[in-house]
Scaffold this motif. Structure first.
Motif, mmCIF file in Angstrom:
data_model
loop_
_atom_site.group_PDB
_atom_site.id
_atom_site.type_symbol
_atom_site.label_atom_id
_atom_site.label_comp_id
_atom_site.label_asym_id
_atom_site.label_seq_id
_atom_site.Cartn_x
_atom_site.Cartn_y
_atom_site.Cartn_z
ATOM 1 N N PHE A 364 0.841 -1.353 -0.063
ATOM 2 C CA PHE A 364 0.086 0.106 0.233
ATOM 3 C C PHE A 364 0.920 1.261 0.255
ATOM 4 O O PHE A 364 0.651 2.088 -0.761
ATOM 5 N N TRP A 365 1.787 1.235 0.985
ATOM 6 C CA TRP A 365 2.700 2.834 1.204
ATOM 7 C C TRP A 365 3.607 2.535 -0.266
ATOM 8 O O TRP A 365 3.710 4.035 -0.468
ATOM 9 N N TYR A 366 3.878 1.676 -1.100
ATOM 10 C CA TYR A 366 4.768 1.844 -2.208
ATOM 11 C C TYR A 366 3.971 2.322 -3.270
ATOM 12 O O TYR A 366 4.173 3.366 -3.902
ATOM 13 N N ARG A 367 2.682 2.044 -3.295
ATOM 14 C CA ARG A 367 1.925 2.357 -4.375
ATOM 15 C C ARG A 367 1.295 3.970 -4.112
ATOM 16 O O ARG A 367 1.357 4.620 -4.865
ATOM 17 N N LEU A 368 1.140 4.172 -2.706
ATOM 18 C CA LEU A 368 0.811 5.647 -2.488
ATOM 19 C C LEU A 368 1.683 6.388 -2.668
ATOM 20 O O LEU A 368 1.641 7.510 -3.035
ATOM 21 N N SER A 369 3.011 6.287 -2.464
ATOM 22 C CA SER A 369 4.347 6.923 -2.504
ATOM 23 C C SER A 369 4.230 7.301 -4.167
ATOM 24 O O SER A 369 4.633 8.365 -4.498
ATOM 25 N N HIS A 370 4.251 6.351 -4.867
ATOM 26 C CA HIS A 370 4.305 6.528 -6.514
ATOM 27 C C HIS A 370 3.159 7.445 -6.664
ATOM 28 O O HIS A 370 3.500 8.061 -7.798
ATOM 29 N N PHE A 371 1.914 7.253 -6.406
ATOM 30 C CA PHE A 371 0.990 8.026 -6.807
ATOM 31 C C PHE A 371 1.338 9.509 -6.356
ATOM 32 O O PHE A 371 1.017 10.354 -7.268
ATOM 33 N N GLN A 655 16.651 6.673 3.589
ATOM 34 C CA GLN A 655 18.157 6.812 3.289
ATOM 35 C C GLN A 655 18.808 5.490 2.960
ATOM 36 O O GLN A 655 19.629 5.228 1.984
ATOM 37 N N GLU A 656 18.507 4.547 3.583
ATOM 38 C CA GLU A 656 18.877 3.169 3.250
ATOM 39 C C GLU A 656 18.504 2.704 2.015
ATOM 40 O O GLU A 656 19.480 2.069 1.429
ATOM 41 N N GLY A 657 17.267 3.023 1.616
ATOM 42 C CA GLY A 657 16.839 2.789 0.276
ATOM 43 C C GLY A 657 17.830 3.335 -0.739
ATOM 44 O O GLY A 657 17.937 3.091 -1.954
ATOM 45 N N PHE A 658 18.151 4.761 -0.469
ATOM 46 C CA PHE A 658 18.888 5.468 -1.438
ATOM 47 C C PHE A 658 20.398 4.912 -1.529
ATOM 48 O O PHE A 658 21.038 4.779 -2.620
ATOM 49 N N TRP A 659 20.909 4.543 -0.451
ATOM 50 C CA TRP A 659 22.262 3.937 -0.348
ATOM 51 C C TRP A 659 22.227 2.484 -1.072
ATOM 52 O O TRP A 659 23.115 2.124 -1.867
ATOM 53 N N THR A 661 19.779 1.802 -3.974
ATOM 54 C CA THR A 661 19.788 2.112 -5.120
ATOM 55 C C THR A 661 20.206 3.286 -5.896
ATOM 56 O O THR A 661 20.577 3.220 -7.196
ATOM 57 N N GLY A 662 20.509 4.279 -5.246
ATOM 58 C CA GLY A 662 20.930 5.681 -5.660
ATOM 59 C C GLY A 662 20.056 6.231 -6.407
ATOM 60 O O GLY A 662 20.233 7.343 -7.149
ATOM 61 N N ASP A 663 18.662 5.660 -6.668
ATOM 62 C CA ASP A 663 17.652 6.445 -6.928
ATOM 63 C C ASP A 663 16.678 6.850 -6.071
ATOM 64 O O ASP A 663 16.201 6.316 -5.421
ATOM 65 N N ASN A 664 16.484 8.229 -6.030
ATOM 66 C CA ASN A 664 15.621 9.083 -5.076
ATOM 67 C C ASN A 664 14.215 8.603 -4.923
ATOM 68 O O ASN A 664 13.971 8.266 -3.960
ATOM 69 N N ARG A 665 13.702 8.357 -6.247
ATOM 70 C CA ARG A 665 12.225 8.202 -6.372
ATOM 71 C C ARG A 665 12.120 6.726 -5.709
ATOM 72 O O ARG A 665 11.147 6.416 -4.844
ATOM 73 N N GLN A 666 12.891 5.762 -6.339
ATOM 74 C CA GLN A 666 12.796 4.512 -5.828
ATOM 75 C C GLN A 666 13.130 4.351 -4.209
ATOM 76 O O GLN A 666 12.657 3.493 -3.432
ATOM 77 N N ALA A 667 13.842 5.043 -3.740
ATOM 78 C CA ALA A 667 14.197 5.149 -2.372
ATOM 79 C C ALA A 667 13.166 5.491 -1.365
ATOM 80 O O ALA A 667 12.937 5.037 -0.418
ATOM 81 N N VAL A 668 12.520 6.525 -1.930
ATOM 82 C CA VAL A 668 11.286 7.048 -1.304
ATOM 83 C C VAL A 668 10.270 5.996 -1.162
ATOM 84 O O VAL A 668 9.573 5.861 -0.150
ATOM 85 N N VAL A 724 5.673 14.556 2.821
ATOM 86 C CA VAL A 724 6.944 13.927 2.591
ATOM 87 C C VAL A 724 7.314 13.266 1.366
ATOM 88 O O VAL A 724 8.332 13.837 0.707
ATOM 89 N N PRO A 725 6.438 12.430 0.885
ATOM 90 C CA PRO A 725 6.884 11.904 -0.496
ATOM 91 C C PRO A 725 6.897 13.042 -1.684
ATOM 92 O O PRO A 725 7.539 12.953 -2.568
ATOM 93 N N ALA A 726 5.973 13.778 -1.587
ATOM 94 C CA ALA A 726 5.734 14.932 -2.450
ATOM 95 C C ALA A 726 6.951 15.993 -2.432
ATOM 96 O O ALA A 726 7.561 16.245 -3.411
ATOM 97 N N THR A 727 7.630 16.185 -1.260
ATOM 98 C CA THR A 727 8.553 17.134 -1.155
ATOM 99 C C THR A 727 9.691 16.533 -1.563
ATOM 100 O O THR A 727 10.732 17.141 -2.172
ATOM 101 N N MET A 728 10.038 15.104 -1.377
ATOM 102 C CA MET A 728 11.302 14.327 -1.737
ATOM 103 C C MET A 728 11.229 14.300 -3.185
ATOM 104 O O MET A 728 12.187 14.444 -3.580
#
Length: 777
Positions: A364-371, A655-659, A661-668, A724-728
């Motif tokens: 759910f949170w993954y889909r919400l953040s991508h939306f 931050q762990e996700g960014f370390w 993948t190096g991809d900000n959007r995927q990390a969020v 938070v996901p919008a500003t990120m």
């Protein structure tokens, strides 16, 4: 460092558990007695003009606000009936000769102590010592106050008010504890679906509270502490202790679900979730540290008590909990709980202890953040406008100092306060007090002349109803007559004037009472006080102004002159801590702005609920018509740290996700998926605990509880889920930018235990031997 701490806690688990058990055993005799060393007052600023005025009057004229008021009412008799006076004298027989009573001011001496309907009157008893000392003497006071057949007797005043604060606070605390513990356990059972896993956070929070209360008992012998320390300590001890343990236990279960051995799982848990707990505790401590900058002892001592319990909550989460996890191992999922959940074909039961890293494309949170990140501006601006609109009511806030109206109607001081407000002219009972000092003796002809014209100028103010002083005692007297009268004060034959002169003059010090045309908290009375303070008496006369209105002005002024400095220090220190944690220039600033929005929304709710009375029937209190001035400050320093708590955990996983993948959007998306459910669960715990404190009868505690519930709800939904996901997304890679270093990637220290990205699940059957643990994918 945190990884090594996890190793140490696992290998020396029995030693650590033994030390905490010993600390709890030693603390148990003292923790229940913490309330005995706490004080009920602490709302005064020692540097304020009103406090200096009352100190001067106490020193020179023995005037004191340590007054017990006894109100006598009768439906049968009027005050002028002999039976009324006889029964009053009978009631006071043993109090007049009590050594603890310094003086008695009866309505027989002052007709203004008689109600307008003439069926009620009050007597003021000035007690020796301070209000807290007098409050401890109230049981003896009540024994000496004789019952009379035809009069109803109510007792109020400062000492009774302070005693009622103590009693109500302790009752509120017991009620909150009785409610909070079982509800927290139930919520944890729903989250973990395992009895052992659910009990661990409550156990760690309980250890932190017990040891904290024992330390507060000791600290209270060294420095004055407010009774409100008890409520804040328990609220933070339970809320944060359970919160931190929830994050740690959840991460531990994730790690064992990946096939780690117990020691490695504990070490990684401490190195990841434990590191976030340490920094989160530091930010909460910084928020509470802001309270220690205030001169008001209530806020200062609440800050000290809060800091103490947060430090212990963090210490317990980083030492006791890893030791317990190392001891339990896979048994952390023992005694699974079958809880119904809604499926496609109705309610079904399962005993899953945990879902670890579920498929990110189906979460759910993954889909919400991508939306949200697909339409960041369309989400950002409406949510921002909504949160700002929540805070708009705060623009109409009216501040005031606490009085008996913050207490429930059933306690003695509140009953007496309501009676005094309804039956008597409030303007007469709350005069403006002027402590004037002259060159030489007050009664010299020159000083009488200067004071006469000074009082005349005050009386000319359109806000003034009357001025009571030795130069305005009788409007028929001229200046020359006053000078002649006071040339030989020992020859004054009028008993009222003689008593008035004795009580209001001492050598070079004079008490002047000004009666306003308006109520104590009316803005027009505040204007009058400021006018008197800004009026130079001249001729070497100096004045200090006290009284209810002046005390309110000074209380609010003291709080909000210190508040900007506290905000600056808290914000700046938090920024530096988060800069070190996230190695980013912009993320700490964004976190502070997000927290500010949650706080502003809770501020708006303070005005709507406690000032305007919205939902007051449901919350069971009488609207104040104002906001108690310390409430916004308490909320800022508590909510700022608590909201930052969730921000730290969320951004740590991002931050762990960014370390990885190096991809900000995927990390969020990954960070929100991995932490969204846990943060929501943690928020539910804090909401449950805060809601238990919102049941308090003390409006100050109720306001903090309600404010925290609203702020956490907003923070865990609108802010964390949408803003938070919008500003990120809008900031992109600039989220991770630090000058001279550039965009931050994976730190080498985390390479050895980085997370795999994939599906990991763990299911727990009905007995321990049937556990199935999924490994890395």
């Amino acid at each position: 460092m945190f990884y090594r701490l996890g190793k140490f806690a696992t290998r020396h688990r029995w030693l650590i558990i033994g030390m905490w058990v010993l600390a709890a055993v030693l603390a148990l005799p003292f923790a229940p007695r913490a309330g005995q060393v706490l004080q009920s007052g602490g709302f005064e600023s020692p540097d304020s003009e009103s406090q200096r005025a009352i100190d001067l009057l106490t020193q020179k004229l023995h005037v004191s606000d340590n007054i017990v008021q006894i109100l006598f009412t009768s439906k049968r008799y009027s005050v002028v009936d002999p039976q009324f006076s006889q029964e009053v004298q009978q009631a006071l027989t043993h109090l007049r000769t009590w050594p603890e009573v310094a003086g008695v001011a009866s309505f027989l001496d002052n007709p203004r102590q008689i109600s307008e309907d003439r069926h009620a009157a009050y007597v003021n008893l000035q007690m020796k010592g301070d209000a807290n000392t007098a409050a401890k003497l109230l049981p003896d006071f009540e024994k000496r106050l004789q019952k009379v057949p035809d009069l109803q007797v109510s007792v109020g005043g400062g000492p009774v008010f302070y005693n009622d604060i103590q009693v109500v606070s302790e009752n509120d605390l017991r009620r909150a504890e009785i409610l909070a513990f079982p509800f927290a356990i139930i919520a944890l059972l729903f989250m973990f679906r395992s009895v052992v896993a659910a009990v661990l956070p409550a156990l760690v929070g309980g250890f932190a509270v017990v040891v904290s209360l024992a330390l507060i008992f000791g600290l209270g012998h060294l420095t004055p502490l407010s009774v409100f320390v008890l409520n804040i300590t328990t609220l933070f001890g339970l809320g944060l202790g359970v919160d931190y343990s929830l994050f740690m236990v959840s991460r531990f279960r994730e790690e064992i679900a990946r096939g780690r051995n117990i020691e490695e799982a504990v070490s990684i848990t401490v190195a990841t979730a434990g590191r976030a707990v340490a920094f989160s505790g530091l930010t909460v401590t910084i928020g509470l540290f802001g309270l220690t900058f205030f001169h008001i002892n209530m806020l200062h001592s609440v800050g000290l008590g809060g800091i103490l319990v947060v430090i212990l909550a963090v210490t317990a989460a980083l030492t006791l909990l890893p030791a317990l996890l190392g001891l339990l191992g896979l048994r952390v999922n023992a005694f699974p709980v079958r809880i119904p959940r809604l499926g496609r074909h109705g309610f079904v039961f399962n005993a899953h202890a945990v879902e670890g890293e579920i498929d990110p494309h189906h979460g759910f949170w993954y889909r919400l953040s991508h939306f949200v990140m697909r339409y960041p501006l369309w989400v950002f601006f409406p949510v921002l406008i909504l949160l700002i609109s929540f805070g708009i009511p705060f623009l109409s806030v009216r501040f005031s100092a606490p009085d008996a109206s913050i207490l429930p109607a059933y306690v003695p001081s509140r009953s007496a306060y309501d009676l005094l407000t309804q039956r008597f002219n409030q303007r007469e009972t709350t005069p403006i007090l002027i402590a004037a000092q002259t060159r030489g003796n007050v009664l010299t002809p020159e000083n009488i002349q200067n004071l006469y014209y000074y009082v005349k100028r005050i009386k000319a103010d359109p806000h003034v109803e009357r001025v009571d002083s030795i130069v305005s005692a009788d409007p028929r007297f001229s200046l020359a007559q006053y000078q002649l009268l006071y040339a030989h004060p020992q020859l004054i034959t009028d008993p009222y004037l003689s008593a008035f002169l004795k009580s209001s003059v001492s050598r070079n010090t004079l008490l002047i009472e000004v009666i306003s045309k308006y109520g104590m908290v009316d803005p027009q009375s505040q204007v009058l006080v400021q006018t008197i303070r800004n009026t130079d008496p001249g001729h070497g006369i100096s004045v200090l102004v006290d009284g209810g209105t002046a005390g309110n002005i000074d209380y609010v002024s003291s709080l909000y002159s210190d508040f900007p400095l506290a905000i600056l220090i808290v914000s700046l220190t938090t920024y530096i801590v988060l800069l070190l944690l996230f190695r980013s220039l912009l993320l700490p600033l964004k976190a502070i702005v997000m927290n500010t929005l949650s706080i502003l929304a809770s501020y708006g709710a303070l005005v709507l609920i406690f000032q305007d009375g919205f939902l007051h029937q449901w919350l069971n209190f009488t609207p104040l018509g104002f906001v108690e001035a310390s409430s916004p400050i308490l909320l800022f320093c508590t909510i700022f740290g608590l909201s930052m708590d969730y921000e730290v955990f969320l951004l740590s996983r991002i931050q762990e996700g960014f370390w990885q993948t190096g991809d900000n959007r995927q990390a969020v998306a990954l960070g929100l998926q991995r932490s969204g459910g846990i943060i929501t669960s943690a928020a539910v715990i804090v909401i449950v605990v805060s809601a238990c404190f919102a049941t308090a009868d003390m409006i100050l505690v109720k306001a903090v509880g309600v404010g925290m519930v609203l702020a956490v709800v907003i923070d865990a939904t609108l802010v964390r889920g949408l803003l938070v996901p919008a500003t990120m997304r809008l900031l992109g890679s600039w989220n991770w930018w630090l000058p001279f270093i550039g965009i931050q990637r994976r730190p080498p220290a985390l390479a050895e235990y980085s997370e795999p990205v994939g599906i990991v699940t763990m299911t727990t059957a009905t007995n321990e031997t049937d556990m199935q643990v999924g490994g890395k994918l």
